[in-house]
Write a protein that holds these residues in place. Structure first.
Motif, mmCIF file in Angstrom:
data_model
loop_
_atom_site.group_PDB
_atom_site.id
_atom_site.type_symbol
_atom_site.label_atom_id
_atom_site.label_comp_id
_atom_site.label_asym_id
_atom_site.label_seq_id
_atom_site.Cartn_x
_atom_site.Cartn_y
_atom_site.Cartn_z
ATOM 1 N N GLU A 11 -38.658 -51.713 61.469
ATOM 2 C CA GLU A 11 -37.837 -50.602 61.934
ATOM 3 C C GLU A 11 -37.774 -49.533 60.841
ATOM 4 N N LYS A 12 -37.803 -48.282 61.254
ATOM 5 C CA LYS A 12 -37.890 -47.192 60.279
ATOM 6 C C LYS A 12 -36.691 -46.269 60.366
ATOM 7 N N HIS A 13 -36.325 -45.723 59.208
ATOM 8 C CA HIS A 13 -35.364 -44.622 59.171
ATOM 9 C C HIS A 13 -36.159 -43.339 59.021
ATOM 10 N N ASN A 14 -35.870 -42.365 59.882
ATOM 11 C CA ASN A 14 -36.604 -41.099 59.861
ATOM 12 C C ASN A 14 -35.656 -39.917 59.773
ATOM 13 N N ALA A 15 -36.175 -38.819 59.251
ATOM 14 C CA ALA A 15 -35.454 -37.550 59.247
ATOM 15 C C ALA A 15 -36.480 -36.439 59.096
ATOM 16 N N HIS A 16 -36.101 -35.228 59.479
ATOM 17 C CA HIS A 16 -36.976 -34.072 59.307
ATOM 18 C C HIS A 16 -36.123 -32.815 59.244
ATOM 19 N N GLY A 17 -36.721 -31.745 58.807
ATOM 20 C CA GLY A 17 -36.007 -30.478 58.723
ATOM 21 C C GLY A 17 -36.930 -29.387 58.218
ATOM 22 N N GLY A 18 -36.349 -28.241 57.956
ATOM 23 C CA GLY A 18 -37.152 -27.127 57.475
ATOM 24 C C GLY A 18 -36.294 -25.977 57.001
ATOM 25 N N GLY A 19 -36.954 -24.994 56.407
ATOM 26 C CA GLY A 19 -36.294 -23.821 55.859
ATOM 27 C C GLY A 19 -36.953 -23.414 54.561
ATOM 28 N N ASN A 20 -36.669 -22.176 54.113
ATOM 29 C CA ASN A 20 -37.264 -21.674 52.869
ATOM 30 C C ASN A 20 -38.784 -21.734 52.890
ATOM 31 N N GLY A 21 -39.371 -21.573 54.084
ATOM 32 C CA GLY A 21 -40.829 -21.549 54.195
ATOM 33 C C GLY A 21 -41.486 -22.903 54.123
ATOM 34 N N LEU A 22 -40.719 -23.988 54.300
ATOM 35 C CA LEU A 22 -41.312 -25.328 54.248
ATOM 36 C C LEU A 22 -40.760 -26.179 55.375
ATOM 37 N N ARG A 23 -41.460 -27.273 55.674
ATOM 38 C CA ARG A 23 -41.022 -28.310 56.596
ATOM 39 C C ARG A 23 -41.109 -29.660 55.884
ATOM 40 N N GLY A 25 -40.607 -34.143 56.406
ATOM 41 C CA GLY A 25 -40.356 -35.345 57.193
ATOM 42 C C GLY A 25 -40.282 -36.528 56.247
ATOM 43 N N LEU A 26 -39.613 -37.586 56.650
ATOM 44 C CA LEU A 26 -39.518 -38.767 55.796
ATOM 45 C C LEU A 26 -39.473 -40.022 56.643
ATOM 46 N N SER A 27 -39.877 -41.107 56.024
ATOM 47 C CA SER A 27 -39.854 -42.420 56.665
ATOM 48 C C SER A 27 -39.577 -43.479 55.622
ATOM 49 N N SER A 28 -38.737 -44.439 55.953
ATOM 50 C CA SER A 28 -38.492 -45.572 55.052
ATOM 51 C C SER A 28 -38.428 -46.846 55.877
ATOM 52 N N MET A 29 -38.943 -47.925 55.307
ATOM 53 C CA MET A 29 -39.038 -49.199 56.008
ATOM 54 C C MET A 29 -38.804 -50.339 55.035
ATOM 55 N N GLN A 30 -38.047 -51.334 55.468
ATOM 56 C CA GLN A 30 -37.723 -52.466 54.601
ATOM 57 C C GLN A 30 -38.946 -53.325 54.308
ATOM 58 N N GLY A 31 -39.813 -53.519 55.296
ATOM 59 C CA GLY A 31 -41.018 -54.312 55.070
ATOM 60 C C GLY A 31 -40.713 -55.778 54.858
ATOM 61 N N TRP A 32 -41.423 -56.385 53.916
ATOM 62 C CA TRP A 32 -41.332 -57.828 53.683
ATOM 63 C C TRP A 32 -40.136 -58.230 52.821
ATOM 64 N N ARG A 33 -39.477 -57.270 52.192
ATOM 65 C CA ARG A 33 -38.387 -57.615 51.285
ATOM 66 C C ARG A 33 -37.146 -58.080 52.034
ATOM 67 N N VAL A 34 -36.371 -58.940 51.397
ATOM 68 C CA VAL A 34 -35.154 -59.463 51.995
ATOM 69 C C VAL A 34 -34.102 -58.371 52.139
ATOM 70 N N GLU A 35 -34.100 -57.382 51.240
ATOM 71 C CA GLU A 35 -33.135 -56.290 51.298
ATOM 72 C C GLU A 35 -33.853 -54.951 51.207
ATOM 73 N N MET A 36 -33.216 -53.918 51.750
ATOM 74 C CA MET A 36 -33.712 -52.563 51.610
ATOM 75 C C MET A 36 -32.974 -51.913 50.453
ATOM 76 N N GLU A 37 -33.703 -51.557 49.406
ATOM 77 C CA GLU A 37 -33.071 -51.018 48.203
ATOM 78 C C GLU A 37 -33.514 -49.586 47.891
ATOM 79 N N ASP A 38 -34.288 -48.975 48.788
ATOM 80 C CA ASP A 38 -34.708 -47.588 48.590
ATOM 81 C C ASP A 38 -33.637 -46.633 49.110
ATOM 82 N N ALA A 39 -33.649 -45.416 48.574
ATOM 83 C CA ALA A 39 -32.799 -44.338 49.076
ATOM 84 C C ALA A 39 -33.565 -43.030 48.890
ATOM 85 N N HIS A 40 -33.040 -41.951 49.458
ATOM 86 C CA HIS A 40 -33.763 -40.679 49.361
ATOM 87 C C HIS A 40 -32.787 -39.505 49.476
#
Length: 490
Positions: A11-23, A25-40
């Motif tokens: 399962e993935k966490h997604n987000a997207h946006g834009g402004g200041n002449g850019l766009r 997108g992001l995706s994060s996934m727990q994968g094989w690890r027992v815990e999700m320890e990433d942030a953004h």
């Protein structure tokens, strides 16, 4: 470190946006690890009058997620409040870089006063990689082994350098602080030499914050923007870079942007491809597209459609030709296709990036399939066996990485869990007639055949046990096993 699951969480966490002449997108996934320890962090338009600035960051936590989560919410404010010299002009560049460095040191000292981090109840740390975009400059910021990469005019123009303990300058600082680098880790334990948090490695008397075993000081690189050539920036944790090089990821993202303008989907494809390439870690990726980023191409869409159709036909051919051998598993299909010279596979991603297409065709043509060894199904007995083996392999991996201190306790605990799980399924066999046979049987149980490439590599590098350890292990084997419920959770 963190143990592994029996099957990945996709399962993935997604987000997207834009402004200041850019766009973005992001995706994060727990994968094989027992815990999700990433942030953004993703922010277009900054406070304090910096409306035309943007900031993006990825934080790869370890030993917990506390530090990573706090930094994702508050690192930027510490950076901005550390300097009054933020501005778009060339004269302000050094002031911005000073503010970034000061912000990292300030947030690291600030978090040290959190009760759970101060008293050792939470020993987490986190890498941090970020990009700060002004109208005229790109400021790349790195502390640890996550990585940022700039694609300009179709090629990798810049990437940050990972902070690993074996790097000469990092090793020198570690040794000057009284530490050592063993098995490419700080004191044989931590795999990064710079990070936020990790206060167990930042308590050497007489040394400043940037002279400790682990330093919170980031490297900051400033690059003038080239509007007509800059295409995109990628920020990702090491779960991505473990299986893809800078050049491969650059080529792969470019190829995906030519067939899809949904940046969330592009990031999801990157994460899925890295999972199929063998990444076992949490995975997070942020894609920031600048005005000159590749656009969807009709020619590229046509090639993509032809490739998908060709792969579907090959799957159908392989299933039809199975004959008396029985229906091949998905793993056999992938193995067979990997040996073929397939046309127009996505650059950088290869066959792994097309696994979802191949799986869809396989499932459609073989609706009565049984879950193969790559799947998440199987009988309860098989699942229990896989689970026990996974825990044992993780214990052996920890034995290699942390072969001092309580390694014996970790290994013995895993062996007890493995044996008790086996006895729960079926009665134990009668004792062998000789002590030599018993010794061989124990060895076979402790070292099951390994099918995971990463674990196998780790196990082959394990240092041999000392004679004293071997003797103790033999004595322990003669003792009655404690009940599983008395054992702490591994």
């Amino acid at each position: 470190m963190g143990a592994f699951l029996d099957k990945p969480k996709t399962e993935k966490h997604n987000a997207h946006g834009g402004g200041n002449g850019l766009r973005y997108g992001l995706s994060s996934m727990q994968g094989w690890r027992v815990e999700m320890e990433d942030a953004h962090t993703s922010l277009v338009g900054l406070p304090h009058g910096l409306d035309d600035w943007s900031f993006f960051g990825v934080y790869d936590g370890h030993a917990g997620s506390r530090v990573a989560n706090y930094c994702s919410k508050h690192l930027l404010e510490h950076i901005i409040s550390s300097s009054e010299d933020f501005g778009p002009g060339p004269a302000d560049v050094e002031g911005v870089k000073v503010g970034i460095r000061s912000g990292f040191l300030k947030i690291d000292e600030y978090m040290r006063n959190f009760t759970d981090l101060r008293n050792g109840m939470d020993r987490s740390g986190s890498t941090a990689v970020a990009v700060l975009l002004s109208p005229d400059h790109l400021y790349f910021i790195n502390c640890g082994d996550s990585r940022a990469m700039l694609c300009r005019a179709g090629q990798v123009r810049f990437s940050t350098q990972d902070h690993k303990p074996c790097n000469p300058l990092e090793r020198e600082r570690i040794q000057n602080a009284g530490g050592s680098v063993m098995i490419q880790r700080v004191n044989g334990s931590l795999a990064v030499s710079r990070a936020l948090g990790d206060y167990d490695y930042k308590c050497v008397d007489g040394k400043g914050p940037t002279e400790q075993l682990v330093s919170p000081e980031p490297e900051v690189f400033e690059i003038a923007r080239a509007t007509d050539e800059d295409e995109f920036v990628v920020l990702a944790c090491d779960g991505i870079w473990d299986v893809m090089s800078n050049e491969e990821l650059c080529e792969f993202v470019r190829s995906r942007l030519e067939v899809c303008d949904d940046l969330e989907k592009v990031c999801n494809t990157v994460v899925d491809t890295c999972l199929h390439k063998g990444s076992r870690d949490n995975m997070s990726v942020v894609l920031v597209c600048l005005p000159n980023a590749p656009k969807v191409s009709e020619e590229a869409l046509k090639r993509e459609a032809e490739l998908d159709k060709f792969l579907e036909s090959r799957v159908e051919d392989l299933l039809e030709k199975s004959g008396d051998e029985g229906i091949p598993t998905m793993a056999h299909i992938m193995h067979h296709l990997a040996k073929e010279s397939l046309p127009n596979l996505p650059a950088g991603g290869g066959l792994a990036s097309k696994r979802t297409v191949i799986e869809a065709a396989y499932n459609r043509l073989n609706p009565q399939r049984e879950e193969d060894e790559d799947g998440a199904g199987g009988s309860d007995e098989d699942s229990s066996r896989v689970s026990a083996a996974a825990h044992l392999l993780e214990a052996l991996r920890q034995f290699r990485l942390s072969h001092r201190g309580e390694y014996r306790h970790v290994l013995e605990e895993a062996l007890v869990s493995y044996r008790t799980s086996g006895s729960a399924r079926s009665p134990p066999p009668p004792p062998p007639p000789s002590s030599s046979s018993s010794s061989s049987s124990s060895s076979a149980a402790a070292c099951p055949t390994n099918t995971e490439g990463e674990e196998d590599e780790n196990m082959t590098r394990s240092p041999p046990p000392s004679p004293a350890s071997e003797e103790s292990s033999e004595e322990e084997q003669q003792k009655p096993l404690p009940e599983a419920s008395d054992q702490p959770t591994a």
